[in-house]
Design an enzyme around this catalytic site. Structure first.
Site, PDB file in Angstrom:
ATOM      1  CG  ASP A  25      15.927  16.869 104.800  1.00  0.00           C
ATOM      2  OD1 ASP A  25      16.771  15.970 104.623  1.00  0.00           O
ATOM      3  OD2 ASP A  25      16.217  18.073 104.763  1.00  0.00           O
ATOM      4  CD  GLU A  26      18.338  15.845 100.437  1.00  0.00           C
ATOM      5  OE1 GLU A  26      18.492  15.968  99.203  1.00  0.00           O
ATOM      6  OE2 GLU A  26      19.250  15.910 101.263  1.00  0.00           O
TER       7      GLU A  26
END
Length: 185
Positions: A96-97
């Site tokens: 998610d990054e």
């Protein structure tokens, strides 16, 4: 993306709006850990990596949902499509990054803060989840900025403000500074 798995699940479970929710494990089999929790559960003390039974002890009304990696990967792909409209220099960091080097895009797309605001807006309105973005000239400070304020925030550490903003923080806030390194520092 903020509380990514939980945020995606909340989009697909409108019936749980306003309720504490965590993704992970199998509560019926009484095993597993919290992969992520929404901010309602986090405010009650639920943390990533916590055993499900512990989360239930501190937040009896918590709702557990099993992870759906196929769904999260679809959202990740959609986010990366948005990122690719600003740069081809994308370095994923977990699911998610990502670090985006937008230095070559500024002439077309605007300053780092302008690009960050646009990406934040698009992720929120096109995908339905929020992001916290850090802007800086290096990855360590950019990551620190993304963790500095949550959820749904943009923090810029530049050469003018980094000393006054970062030097007051504990070293443990920096990427890769865990318990042992913190003790040494």
């Amino acid at each position: 993306m903020n509380s990514f798995y939980a945020s995606v699940e909340m989009l697909h479970h409108l019936e749980f709006a306003g309720m504490p929710l965590a993704v992970g494990g199998d509560p019926e089999a009484r095993h597993g850990i919290v992969l992520t929790a929404n901010y309602i559960a986090k405010r009650k003390g639920v943390k990533t990596g916590m055993a499900l039974w512990q989360a239930k002890q501190i937040c009896p009304e918590i709702i557990f949902v099993p992870p759906r990696m196929d769904l999260y990967l679809r959202f990740l792909q959609m986010a990366r499509e948005i990122y690719s409209e600003y740069t081809d220099k994308i370095e994923p960091y977990g699911i998610d990054e990502a670090w985006l080097d937008v230095s070559d895009s500024r002439n077309l797309k605007g300053s780092g803060i302008t690009i960050a605001r646009e990406i934040s807006h698009r992720i929120k309105y096109e995908l339905g989840v929020t992001v916290s973005i850090g802007i800086s000239w290096n990855k360590i400070y950019a990551k620190l900025g993304s963790d500095h304020k949550k959820p749904d925030a943009i923090t810029e550490f530049n050469r003018e403000n980094y000393k006054s903003m970062i030097w007051q923080l504990p070293a443990s806030d920096l990427l890769y500074v865990g318990r042992q390194t913190r003790k040494k520092l």
